[in-house]
Motif scaffolding. Structure first.
Motif, PDB file in Angstrom:
ATOM      1  N   THR A   1     -15.077   8.940 -15.390  1.00  0.00           N
ATOM      2  CA  THR A   1     -15.437   9.942 -16.396  1.00  0.00           C
ATOM      3  C   THR A   1     -14.196  10.752 -16.769  1.00  0.00           C
ATOM      4  O   THR A   1     -13.169  10.679 -16.090  1.00  0.00           O
ATOM      5  N   PRO A   2     -14.299  11.555 -17.822  1.00  0.00           N
ATOM      6  CA  PRO A   2     -13.192  12.457 -18.150  1.00  0.00           C
ATOM      7  C   PRO A   2     -12.820  13.375 -16.984  1.00  0.00           C
ATOM      8  O   PRO A   2     -11.653  13.716 -16.804  1.00  0.00           O
ATOM      9  N   GLU A   3     -13.790  13.734 -16.171  1.00  0.00           N
ATOM     10  CA  GLU A   3     -13.509  14.585 -15.002  1.00  0.00           C
ATOM     11  C   GLU A   3     -12.573  13.880 -14.020  1.00  0.00           C
ATOM     12  O   GLU A   3     -11.726  14.512 -13.397  1.00  0.00           O
ATOM     13  N   ASP A   4     -12.727  12.561 -13.897  1.00  0.00           N
ATOM     14  CA  ASP A   4     -11.838  11.798 -13.013  1.00  0.00           C
ATOM     15  C   ASP A   4     -10.395  11.827 -13.541  1.00  0.00           C
ATOM     16  O   ASP A   4      -9.454  11.957 -12.763  1.00  0.00           O
ATOM     17  N   LEU A   5     -10.231  11.694 -14.864  1.00  0.00           N
ATOM     18  CA  LEU A   5      -8.882  11.765 -15.434  1.00  0.00           C
ATOM     19  C   LEU A   5      -8.316  13.177 -15.295  1.00  0.00           C
ATOM     20  O   LEU A   5      -7.115  13.354 -15.083  1.00  0.00           O
ATOM     21  N   LYS A   6      -9.182  14.186 -15.399  1.00  0.00           N
ATOM     22  CA  LYS A   6      -8.737  15.568 -15.195  1.00  0.00           C
ATOM     23  C   LYS A   6      -8.212  15.748 -13.778  1.00  0.00           C
ATOM     24  O   LYS A   6      -7.129  16.303 -13.574  1.00  0.00           O
ATOM     25  N   LYS A   7      -8.946  15.231 -12.798  1.00  0.00           N
ATOM     26  CA  LYS A   7      -8.497  15.331 -11.401  1.00  0.00           C
ATOM     27  C   LYS A   7      -7.168  14.622 -11.206  1.00  0.00           C
ATOM     28  O   LYS A   7      -6.276  15.126 -10.522  1.00  0.00           O
ATOM     29  N   PHE A   8      -7.026  13.431 -11.797  1.00  0.00           N
ATOM     30  CA  PHE A   8      -5.762  12.690 -11.708  1.00  0.00           C
ATOM     31  C   PHE A   8      -4.611  13.520 -12.280  1.00  0.00           C
ATOM     32  O   PHE A   8      -3.573  13.682 -11.637  1.00  0.00           O
TER      33      PHE A   8
END
Length: 181
Positions: free
Chosen positions: A42-49
């Protein structure tokens, strides 16, 4: 015999254009690994990355997803490589053949900036490719809240070079010619 993993753009390109479906799948899996995107993310995963890469607290960043005209995206690097552009083009052809889409890119929204708003964190080559295709690109837009000055400082180089992604020079890389706009 299993295909060994690769992160080399030229090798990924070769796998993606192969006549062997297994090599195509492996090439696309290698491409996804380079983009930090996997099925189900999800976009949240890319944010965490992105936050981990920049050593920023995740709770100080808001993520949203939008389709954006590539001309509005500013660069955080000073050039592109033809081998990576060819890899992106081959990945795009492959995902269209299986009914999927390329992964989104990551950009930071510097909303206080008068000129440069959206600075690409990851995905310069995909943004450039979509510009050449005359299509909007899917972007995970990250907005720093509470740490704006710190984030602006981390992207100091982008503010120094002050170049749009679509205006970046494309350098010749081994096994590929220069890509001309």
């Amino acid at each position: 015999m299993p295909i060994p993993p690769t992160s080399v753009p030229g090798e990924i390109y070769r796998l993606l254009i192969s006549k062997d479906p297994e090599e195509n799948q492996h090439g696309y899996a290698s491409f996804l690994k380079r983009t930090h995107w996997n099925a189900g993310q999800t976009p949240e995963d890319l944010k965490k990355f992105a936050c981990t890469q920049l050593n920023v607290k995740v709770r100080h960043v808001i993520a949203s997803q939008k389709f954006i005209e590539p001309a509005f995206l500013w660069a955080s690097q000073d050039g592109l490589e033809s081998a990576k552009l060819n890899m992106v083009e081959a990945a795009h052809s492959y995902v269209e053949s299986i009914g999927e889409k390329l992964p989104p890119i990551i950009a930071w929204n510097f909303f206080d900036s008068q000129k440069m708003r959206l600075i690409v964190h990851d995905g310069h080559h995909r943004a450039y490719f979509f510009h050449r295709m005359r299509k909007r690109v899917k972007v995970v837009v990250l907005e720093p809240i509470g740490n704006y000055a710190q984030m602006e400082d981390k992207f100091r180089y982008a503010f120094q070079i002050c170049r749009r992604v679509i205006d970046l020079p494309v350098s010749k890389t081994r096994n590929f010619d220069i890509v001309v706009k």
